[in-house]
Design a protein around this motif. Structure first.
Motif, PDB file in Angstrom:
ATOM      1  N   SER A 165      -2.161   4.057   5.349  1.00  0.00           N
ATOM      2  CA  SER A 165      -1.842   4.775   6.301  1.00  0.00           C
ATOM      3  C   SER A 165      -1.242   4.106   7.514  1.00  0.00           C
ATOM      4  O   SER A 165      -0.306   4.507   8.199  1.00  0.00           O
ATOM      5  CB  SER A 165      -2.800   5.963   6.658  1.00  0.00           C
ATOM      6  OG  SER A 165      -3.788   5.481   7.300  1.00  0.00           O
TER       7      SER A 165
ATOM      8  N   ALA B  75       2.088   2.228   6.720  1.00  0.00           N
ATOM      9  CA  ALA B  75       3.113   3.443   6.441  1.00  0.00           C
ATOM     10  C   ALA B  75       3.507   3.971   7.982  1.00  0.00           C
ATOM     11  O   ALA B  75       4.818   4.015   8.210  1.00  0.00           O
ATOM     12  CB  ALA B  75       2.507   4.768   5.834  1.00  0.00           C
TER      13      ALA B  75
ATOM     14  N   GLY C 108       6.781   5.526   8.987  1.00  0.00           N
ATOM     15  CA  GLY C 108       6.302   6.699   8.556  1.00  0.00           C
ATOM     16  C   GLY C 108       6.790   6.901   7.232  1.00  0.00           C
ATOM     17  O   GLY C 108       7.247   8.058   6.817  1.00  0.00           O
ATOM     18  N   LYS C 109       6.466   5.919   6.405  1.00  0.00           N
ATOM     19  CA  LYS C 109       6.885   6.145   5.005  1.00  0.00           C
ATOM     20  C   LYS C 109       5.877   6.840   4.137  1.00  0.00           C
ATOM     21  O   LYS C 109       4.645   7.110   4.606  1.00  0.00           O
ATOM     22  CB  LYS C 109       6.838   4.733   4.228  1.00  0.00           C
ATOM     23  CG  LYS C 109       7.804   3.740   4.861  1.00  0.00           C
ATOM     24  CD  LYS C 109       9.096   3.674   4.288  1.00  0.00           C
ATOM     25  CE  LYS C 109      10.149   2.731   4.936  1.00  0.00           C
ATOM     26  NZ  LYS C 109      11.463   2.987   4.520  1.00  0.00           N
ATOM     27  N   SER C 110       6.504   7.647   3.096  1.00  0.00           N
ATOM     28  CA  SER C 110       5.466   8.383   2.335  1.00  0.00           C
ATOM     29  C   SER C 110       4.785   7.731   1.556  1.00  0.00           C
ATOM     30  O   SER C 110       4.844   6.404   1.250  1.00  0.00           O
ATOM     31  CB  SER C 110       6.522   9.331   1.360  1.00  0.00           C
ATOM     32  OG  SER C 110       7.227   8.633   0.360  1.00  0.00           O
ATOM     33  N   HIS C 111       3.654   8.465   0.761  1.00  0.00           N
ATOM     34  CA  HIS C 111       2.870   7.786  -0.102  1.00  0.00           C
ATOM     35  C   HIS C 111       3.643   7.212  -1.033  1.00  0.00           C
ATOM     36  O   HIS C 111       3.375   5.851  -1.551  1.00  0.00           O
ATOM     37  CB  HIS C 111       1.708   8.818  -0.652  1.00  0.00           C
ATOM     38  CG  HIS C 111       0.779   8.173  -1.419  1.00  0.00           C
ATOM     39  ND1 HIS C 111      -0.381   7.496  -1.108  1.00  0.00           N
ATOM     40  CD2 HIS C 111       0.742   8.149  -2.844  1.00  0.00           C
ATOM     41  CE1 HIS C 111      -1.074   6.957  -2.026  1.00  0.00           C
ATOM     42  NE2 HIS C 111      -0.532   7.612  -3.128  1.00  0.00           N
TER      43      HIS C 111
ATOM     44  N   SER D 173       6.663   6.051  -1.237  1.00  0.00           N
ATOM     45  CA  SER D 173       7.474   4.983  -0.801  1.00  0.00           C
ATOM     46  C   SER D 173       6.650   3.784  -0.764  1.00  0.00           C
ATOM     47  O   SER D 173       7.057   2.665  -0.974  1.00  0.00           O
ATOM     48  CB  SER D 173       8.135   5.216   0.325  1.00  0.00           C
ATOM     49  OG  SER D 173       9.242   6.120   0.236  1.00  0.00           O
TER      50      SER D 173
END
Length: 330
Positions: free
Chosen positions: A182, A185, A190-193, A195
């Motif tokens: 997290s 990310a 703010g990348k998704s899980h 990604s």
């Protein structure tokens, strides 16, 4: 003198800031980081500034040299020892020498050595000032490790969008340093899980020496890098072979090197023919392995026997293969 960069001038209007004024900052990591920090600008001796944290950029001179220690072992990407090998850095040096340093670098007080500082953003400006032998204008902030990591990732992404591979190695470096996915990310904007899973797959599967020789490949997205990662995962390509091929491509652009290496995965390999005991000939090609025995002379009876028992022989050989494979995986 230290100043609070979130001072928005309310003291001039006489208005009291609303109680929820921090909500927006809390939702945006970059603002939350700045909100918590006091900032001081001053000139620093470059010798007082140390490296900190994972790097998130590749350049043509950062990772295009490969050294081999102990013969063919330990192939590792290394940085050029001379910063003036980088044409863009030479231009920056000239600009600072002529017009001065327009933008401060960002540092924090060292968490290990009092009186020293750790670089957050502005490594190239710091390198240029070191070459020129001048002090560097620095913005000093007191940040935690996690805040520093987020600040570094967010500021640098605003400077120039990282390529997919640069994001991959940055994400992998953050995870290797012990931070949660997290945190990585957030540092990547703010990348998704999903990604993050894709980035970490590429970052872990492709050897750093190989990725360094390819470069950032700014025009190449996930599909190409994922295809190369799959080749390493499936063991259809190894580090030594990839490096050997890439050394012949240094005149090409980074994106061209990636495409050429991927293309080499499907190039037809020459067939290898070798003689085996008892008159057998083995032909090993890219797509098939064949064994033949001529039914002549002393080998005729053996060829006939093998023809009648080939299924059992193959099954026994496969059982032996599975036993050896299981031992290697334990």
């Amino acid at each position: 003198m230290a100043r609070n960069i979130f001072n928005n001038g309310n003291q001039d209007t006489g208005k009291t800031p609303p109680q929820d004024s921090g909500l927006i900052a809390d939702k945006l990591p970059s603002l939350a980081i700045l909100k918590a920090a006091s900032v001081q600008e001053k000139l620093l001796d470059t010798s007082l500034i140390d490296e900190w944290g994972p790097e998130d950029r590749l350049s043509e001179t950062d990772l295009t040299a490969v050294k081999s220690q102990g013969g063919d072992a330990d192939l590792t990407a290394v940085k050029s020892p001379d910063p003036t090998d980088d044409d863009s850095l030479v231009a920056l040096i000239g600009s600072i020498e002529t017009s001065g340093q327009s933008t401060p670098i960002e540092v924090r007080p060292s968490t290990e050595d009092p009186g020293r500082y750790q670089i957050i953003c502005g490594r190239r400006r710091l390198a240029a000032c070191r070459v020129l032998g001048i002090q560097v204008n620095a913005r000093i902030q007191t940040l935690t490790d996690e805040q520093t990591l987020l600040r570094k990732g967010l500021e640098n992404s605003n400077r120039r969008a990282r390529s997919f591979y640069e994001n991959a190695i940055f994400a992998q470096a953050i995870e290797n340093a012990g931070y949660s996915r997290s945190v990585a990310a957030k540092a990547l904007g703010g990348k998704s899980h999903a990604s993050m899973s894709q980035l970490l797959r590429v970052g872990s599967a492709i050897p750093y020496s190989v990725g360094g020789l390819i470069g950032s490949a700014p025009q190449s997205g996930r599909p190409k890098w994922d295809k190369l990662a799959t080749a390493f995962i499936d063991e259809t390509l190894d580090e030594k072979t990839a490096i050997k091929r890439l050394k012949d491509m240094q005149g090409l652009s980074s994106d061209q090197r990636l495409e050429r290496l991927i293309a080499s995965l499907v190039e037809k390999q020459p067939q290898v023919i070798r003689k085996a005991p008892h008159g057998a000939t083995i032909k090993a090609g890219q797509g098939a392995l064949s064994i033949s025995i001529k039914r002549t002379g002393a080998n005729a009876k053996f060829a006939d026997w093998l023809n009648g028992n080939i299924d059992r022989v193959i099954e026994k050989a496969h059982q032996e293969f599975e036993a050896v494979k299981e031992e290697q995986e334990e």
